[in-house]
Design a protein around this motif. Structure first.
Motif, PDB file in Angstrom:
ATOM      1  N   THR A 403       0.805  -1.229   0.000  1.00 56.77           N
ATOM      2  CA  THR A 403       0.000   0.000   0.000  1.00 56.77           C
ATOM      3  C   THR A 403       0.835   1.274   0.000  1.00 56.77           C
ATOM      4  O   THR A 403       0.289   2.369  -0.079  1.00 56.77           O
ATOM      5  CB  THR A 403      -0.920   0.034   1.236  1.00 56.77           C
ATOM      6  N   ARG A 404       2.150   1.155   0.106  1.00 53.71           N
ATOM      7  CA  ARG A 404       3.034   2.320   0.125  1.00 53.71           C
ATOM      8  C   ARG A 404       4.238   2.079  -0.780  1.00 53.71           C
ATOM      9  O   ARG A 404       4.587   0.932  -1.064  1.00 53.71           O
ATOM     10  CB  ARG A 404       3.555   2.603   1.548  1.00 53.71           C
ATOM     11  N   THR A 405       4.856   3.156  -1.203  1.00 54.33           N
ATOM     12  CA  THR A 405       6.133   3.053  -1.910  1.00 54.33           C
ATOM     13  C   THR A 405       7.230   2.966  -0.855  1.00 54.33           C
ATOM     14  O   THR A 405       7.518   3.938  -0.151  1.00 54.33           O
ATOM     15  CB  THR A 405       6.371   4.275  -2.808  1.00 54.33           C
ATOM     16  N   VAL A 406       7.810   1.781  -0.717  1.00 51.38           N
ATOM     17  CA  VAL A 406       8.861   1.551   0.276  1.00 51.38           C
ATOM     18  C   VAL A 406      10.205   1.511  -0.443  1.00 51.38           C
ATOM     19  O   VAL A 406      10.402   0.709  -1.353  1.00 51.38           O
ATOM     20  CB  VAL A 406       8.624   0.223   1.036  1.00 51.38           C
ATOM     21  N   TYR A 407      11.115   2.376  -0.035  1.00 50.00           N
ATOM     22  CA  TYR A 407      12.428   2.413  -0.675  1.00 50.00           C
ATOM     23  C   TYR A 407      13.268   1.214  -0.250  1.00 50.00           C
ATOM     24  O   TYR A 407      13.118   0.705   0.875  1.00 50.00           O
ATOM     25  CB  TYR A 407      13.143   3.722  -0.339  1.00 50.00           C
ATOM     26  N   PRO A 408      14.169   0.750  -1.127  1.00 52.60           N
ATOM     27  CA  PRO A 408      14.957  -0.459  -0.836  1.00 52.60           C
ATOM     28  C   PRO A 408      15.693  -0.401   0.501  1.00 52.60           C
ATOM     29  O   PRO A 408      15.737  -1.399   1.239  1.00 52.60           O
ATOM     30  CB  PRO A 408      15.929  -0.535  -2.014  1.00 52.60           C
ATOM     31  N   LYS A 409      16.268   0.766   0.846  1.00 54.50           N
ATOM     32  CA  LYS A 409      17.011   0.870   2.106  1.00 54.50           C
ATOM     33  C   LYS A 409      16.081   0.679   3.307  1.00 54.50           C
ATOM     34  O   LYS A 409      16.460   0.055   4.296  1.00 54.50           O
ATOM     35  CB  LYS A 409      17.703   2.227   2.198  1.00 54.50           C
ATOM     36  N   ARG A 410      14.859   1.209   3.208  1.00 52.07           N
ATOM     37  CA  ARG A 410      13.906   1.071   4.314  1.00 52.07           C
ATOM     38  C   ARG A 410      13.442  -0.384   4.458  1.00 52.07           C
ATOM     39  O   ARG A 410      13.293  -0.891   5.565  1.00 52.07           O
ATOM     40  CB  ARG A 410      12.698   1.987   4.102  1.00 52.07           C
ATOM     41  N   LEU A 411      13.211  -1.053   3.320  1.00 47.26           N
ATOM     42  CA  LEU A 411      12.795  -2.454   3.372  1.00 47.26           C
ATOM     43  C   LEU A 411      13.896  -3.307   3.989  1.00 47.26           C
ATOM     44  O   LEU A 411      13.631  -4.180   4.829  1.00 47.26           O
ATOM     45  CB  LEU A 411      12.447  -2.962   1.972  1.00 47.26           C
ATOM     46  N   THR A 412      15.139  -3.054   3.578  1.00 51.74           N
ATOM     47  CA  THR A 412      16.271  -3.780   4.158  1.00 51.74           C
ATOM     48  C   THR A 412      16.362  -3.528   5.657  1.00 51.74           C
ATOM     49  O   THR A 412      16.644  -4.441   6.446  1.00 51.74           O
ATOM     50  CB  THR A 412      17.581  -3.358   3.472  1.00 51.74           C
ATOM     51  N   PHE A 413      16.114  -2.290   6.063  1.00 47.81           N
ATOM     52  CA  PHE A 413      16.130  -1.938   7.485  1.00 47.81           C
ATOM     53  C   PHE A 413      15.077  -2.734   8.253  1.00 47.81           C
ATOM     54  O   PHE A 413      15.371  -3.301   9.317  1.00 47.81           O
ATOM     55  CB  PHE A 413      15.879  -0.438   7.648  1.00 47.81           C
ATOM     56  N   PHE A 414      13.847  -2.786   7.727  1.00 50.74           N
ATOM     57  CA  PHE A 414      12.784  -3.533   8.400  1.00 50.74           C
ATOM     58  C   PHE A 414      13.124  -5.020   8.505  1.00 50.74           C
ATOM     59  O   PHE A 414      12.903  -5.655   9.548  1.00 50.74           O
ATOM     60  CB  PHE A 414      11.457  -3.357   7.657  1.00 50.74           C
ATOM     61  N   ILE A 415      13.656  -5.590   7.425  1.00 54.65           N
ATOM     62  CA  ILE A 415      14.018  -7.008   7.431  1.00 54.65           C
ATOM     63  C   ILE A 415      15.107  -7.279   8.462  1.00 54.65           C
ATOM     64  O   ILE A 415      15.038  -8.261   9.225  1.00 54.65           O
ATOM     65  CB  ILE A 415      14.462  -7.455   6.020  1.00 54.65           C
ATOM     66  N   ASN A 416      16.111  -6.408   8.529  1.00 55.36           N
ATOM     67  CA  ASN A 416      17.182  -6.574   9.513  1.00 55.36           C
ATOM     68  C   ASN A 416      16.646  -6.484  10.942  1.00 55.36           C
ATOM     69  O   ASN A 416      17.061  -7.238  11.832  1.00 55.36           O
ATOM     70  CB  ASN A 416      18.266  -5.523   9.301  1.00 55.36           C
ATOM     71  N   GLU A 417      15.718  -5.560  11.167  1.00 52.56           N
ATOM     72  CA  GLU A 417      15.132  -5.407  12.496  1.00 52.56           C
ATOM     73  C   GLU A 417      14.354  -6.657  12.900  1.00 52.56           C
ATOM     74  O   GLU A 417      14.423  -7.101  14.056  1.00 52.56           O
ATOM     75  CB  GLU A 417      14.196  -4.192  12.517  1.00 52.56           C
ATOM     76  N   ILE A 418      13.616  -7.241  11.967  1.00 47.36           N
ATOM     77  CA  ILE A 418      12.852  -8.458  12.266  1.00 47.36           C
ATOM     78  C   ILE A 418      13.786  -9.616  12.574  1.00 47.36           C
ATOM     79  O   ILE A 418      13.563 -10.390  13.523  1.00 47.36           O
ATOM     80  CB  ILE A 418      11.909  -8.800  11.088  1.00 47.36           C
ATOM     81  N   VAL A 419      14.860  -9.738  11.795  1.00 46.59           N
ATOM     82  CA  VAL A 419      15.829 -10.814  12.023  1.00 46.59           C
ATOM     83  C   VAL A 419      16.498 -10.662  13.382  1.00 46.59           C
ATOM     84  O   VAL A 419      16.709 -11.646  14.113  1.00 46.59           O
ATOM     85  CB  VAL A 419      16.873 -10.849  10.891  1.00 46.59           C
ATOM     86  N   GLU A 420      16.823  -9.426  13.767  1.00 47.08           N
ATOM     87  CA  GLU A 420      17.443  -9.187  15.067  1.00 47.08           C
ATOM     88  C   GLU A 420      16.488  -9.503  16.216  1.00 47.08           C
ATOM     89  O   GLU A 420      16.907  -9.941  17.291  1.00 47.08           O
ATOM     90  CB  GLU A 420      17.909  -7.731  15.167  1.00 47.08           C
ATOM     91  N   SER A 421      15.198  -9.284  15.991  1.00 47.64           N
ATOM     92  CA  SER A 421      14.217  -9.532  17.042  1.00 47.64           C
ATOM     93  C   SER A 421      13.870 -11.000  17.194  1.00 47.64           C
ATOM     94  O   SER A 421      13.640 -11.477  18.314  1.00 47.64           O
ATOM     95  CB  SER A 421      12.928  -8.744  16.748  1.00 47.64           C
ATOM     96  N   PHE A 422      13.832 -11.746  16.092  1.00 43.27           N
ATOM     97  CA  PHE A 422      13.323 -13.121  16.141  1.00 43.27           C
ATOM     98  C   PHE A 422      14.347 -14.178  15.758  1.00 43.27           C
ATOM     99  O   PHE A 422      14.036 -15.364  15.778  1.00 43.27           O
ATOM    100  CB  PHE A 422      12.089 -13.255  15.239  1.00 43.27           C
ATOM    101  N   GLY A 423      15.556 -13.780  15.391  1.00 42.48           N
ATOM    102  CA  GLY A 423      16.580 -14.759  15.054  1.00 42.48           C
ATOM    103  C   GLY A 423      16.687 -15.027  13.566  1.00 42.48           C
ATOM    104  O   GLY A 423      15.766 -14.755  12.793  1.00 42.48           O
ATOM    105  N   TYR A 424      17.814 -15.601  13.181  1.00 38.21           N
ATOM    106  CA  TYR A 424      18.098 -15.783  11.753  1.00 38.21           C
ATOM    107  C   TYR A 424      17.145 -16.721  11.017  1.00 38.21           C
ATOM    108  O   TYR A 424      16.970 -16.586   9.795  1.00 38.21           O
ATOM    109  CB  TYR A 424      19.549 -16.259  11.565  1.00 38.21           C
ATOM    110  N   PRO A 425      16.481 -17.731  11.681  1.00 36.95           N
ATOM    111  CA  PRO A 425      15.580 -18.600  10.911  1.00 36.95           C
ATOM    112  C   PRO A 425      14.466 -17.853  10.184  1.00 36.95           C
ATOM    113  O   PRO A 425      13.994 -18.307   9.135  1.00 36.95           O
ATOM    114  CB  PRO A 425      15.017 -19.553  11.969  1.00 36.95           C
TER     115      PRO A 425
END
Length: 595
Positions: A403-425
């Motif tokens: 629903t939004r235009t998400v820039y690549p750097k922001r998407l990478t940031f969100f993915i990294n934050e999720i991985v840090e919160s829940f682990g690499y799996p």
């Protein structure tokens, strides 16, 4: 129901393939769907002396065995292991093994049994159950694995099952004259149907006797926004907060106990046999409390009327017929009271969660994501930081990307934050979400503003008490899938070709012509007065909110909608089905960490 009777006949033939008493061994994923078709008393009557799940040791058993499993490598190895164990333990026993695979045996299954040297000892057959009637207007294949196998692994055998089940429907209800499909896998299903029809006996399918005039097949990938939203109907909220499986919900026994605290679990059936549930399942959950309160008062007043009636007070002057009427009224009122108590307790069970501040904030942010252009990235980031559940965070990220235009750097940031919160799996699950399109391709222009405007997806204020539009199911948002079904009638999808081009996958609109010799036209206008029926097929799962929206759409345009789906789903289920189980097991016992 014709379909249920047909499936029950197939089950009867399966169990009668071995005479006398036998053992029935089930794949765990089939237990629920089988229970919707055949009750335990029927299986016992067919001499299924014992019923086990696949993988349970059967050392003490001496009867012949009937297996009912899905065509997976794991299941074939379980069967082979059981046969080898039997021969090692009691080689003198000549036991029969009947292996029934649903929907059909595959070459891989046969090859595994051959490699394990048991193919000669096991008789392999297929059993196709088709769509299982869940309610008067809903059918399901109950195959949740199709979301992963077809959309992620590109294993199209599940599409054959959908197409074959639709052909079986046409045997019962006549050839469907018009087919429409949107999405890659939906178009594959229609293509398979056309091929099956051309290869079949012309006398099998009769278009003149068709009870369904249009079939719309939709890919789940065409509308990945709707399942990521929180459903707001009573049935949808139950599925979101508790989880509905095989038309049942499992809760603590204390939830439905009227007196005292009961331990253990209890099963509540959710279908049209409960007339109260049939009435309230499509209600917006915010209107449920006042309705239950009003209904409780009505039932209480009815009890008081029966108790205070002259017939009850002067029983000696009352005839048998009059007493029969009183007893009948008491039975009806008592049954209604029990249903009312069940749903009141169930609503009370999840009431604290839907009334919580966090739940309200979540709903408001979801409405902002689909309805306006406000910045919601900070809220998504905050939810990830709180690390409540991976599924909740992934749903928000999927919704944001669509629903939004998400820039690549922001998407990478969100993915990294999720991985840090829940682990690499979870990184593998996020990759899978990107692969199936649940996390939208950000390299392309976001089509949401155009879709929202052209399909009239959003309205700020909707009447949830007396809804006059399908948008009430999400308090302002209309599912894309339902709007596509609505536009499929009349002039067809040609009027919104530019909108369809914005959605993934090809489009097919075709007609099926019967090769059977048509009978002479009947006299009268009975067919013209008949309510038109559309079959809506969801490949990849359907949400309960979408079903409620289709029911409301049918009320508004005077058309009946039948829903057939591979399974029932929501955003949490779609995300969890794409998690890598082996990675989760490897990390079992470790707590979430944050660097």
């Amino acid at each position: 129901c014709i379909q249920r009777n047909h499936a029950r006949s197939a089950i009867t033939r399966m169990l009668n393939s071995i005479k006398g008493e036998k053992i029935l061994v089930l794949d765990k994923s089939i237990t629920g769907p089988l229970g919707m078709l055949a009750e335990m008393s029927m299986l016992k009557k067919l001499q299924a002396k014992q019923i086990f799940h696949l993988g349970v040791p059967l050392e003490q058993a001496t009867h012949d065995i009937v297996y009912l499993v899905r065509p997976t490598i794991e299941n074939m190895n379980f069967v082979a292991d059981q046969v080898h164990k039997d021969y090692r333990a009691k080689p003198e026993i000549q036991r029969k093994y009947m292996l029934y695979i649903t929907p059909r045996p595959t070459q891989v299954c046969t090859q595994i049994l051959k490699d394990r040297a048991v193919l000669g000892d096991v008789t392999v057959r297929g059993i196709h159950l088709g769509f299982i009637p869940v309610d008067a207007d809903v059918m399901s294949l109950e195959t949740p694995g199709i979301w992963r196998s077809v959309f992620l692994d590109s294993e199209i055998s599940g599409l054959w099952n959908v197409a074959h089940s639709l052909m079986k429907l046409q045997l019962f209800f006549g050839l469907i004259p018009k087919l429409s499909a949107k999405g890659e896998h939906a178009c594959t299903v229609v293509s398979l149907m056309k091929r099956m029809c051309s290869e079949a006996d012309p006398e099998m399918y009769d278009a003149s006797a068709s009870e369904i005039d249009h079939c719309v097949v939709l890919d789940r990938s065409v509308d990945l926004v709707s399942p990521m939203m929180t459903q707001m109907t009573y049935e949808g909220v139950i599925d979101e907060l508790i989880g509905i499986r095989n038309s049942c919900v499992e809760v603590d026994a204390s939830v439905t106990a009227s007196k005292g605290n009961k331990r253990g679990k209890t099963i509540i059936s959710l279908n049209s046999s409960d007339h109260l549930y049939r009435e309230i399942r499509d209600f917006h959950y915010r209107t449920l409390g006042s309705w239950l309160h009003k209904k409780t008062s009505e039932v209480r007043n009815r009890y008081d009327e029966v108790k205070s009636s002259s017939m009850v007070k002067s029983a000696q002057d009352t005839t048998i017929g009059q007493m029969k009427d009183v007893v009948k009224k008491l039975k009806v009122t008592s049954a209604e009271h029990n249903y009312l108590l069940t749903h009141t307790n169930l609503a009370h069970h999840f009431h604290p969660r839907v009334k919580s501040l966090t739940f309200d904030q979540k709903i408001e942010k979801e409405k902002s994501l689909v309805g306006d252009t406000s910045n919601c990235e900070e809220y998504v980031e905050a939810q990830i930081a709180q690390a409540k559940t991976f599924e909740a965070c992934a749903r928000l990220l999927c919704l944001l990307s669509h629903t939004r235009t998400v820039y690549p750097k922001r998407l990478t940031f969100f993915i990294n934050e999720i991985v840090e919160s829940f682990g690499y799996p979870v990184l593998f699950a996020l990759r899978n979400l990107q692969k199936v399109g649940a996390i939208a391709d950000i390299s392309k222009r976001c089509p949401w503003p155009t879709l929202k405007k052209r399909l009239a997806l959003w309205k700020e204020n909707v009447n949830t008490k007396k809804p006059d539009d399908v948008r009430y199911v999400y308090a302002g948002y209309s599912p894309v899938s339902v709007r596509l079904v609505e536009h499929a009638h009349g002039g067809g999808w040609s009027k919104i070709k530019d909108v369809l081009d914005l959605l993934p996958g090809p489009v097919v609109e075709t007609k099926q012509l019967s090769r059977k010799k048509a009978p002479p036209p009947s006299q009268g206008t009975a067919d013209s007065k008949k309510k038109k029926t559309t079959l809506v097929v969801f490949v990849g799962g359907v949400t309960y909110a979408e079903i409620s929206a289709l029911r409301k759409l049918g009320e508004l345009n005077g058309r009946q909608y039948l829903v057939a789906a591979t399974h029932f789903t929501n955003g949490g289920k779609l995300v969890s089905e794409l998690r890598e189980i082996r990675m989760l097991k490897a990390r079992a016992g470790s707590a979430p960490r944050r660097i």
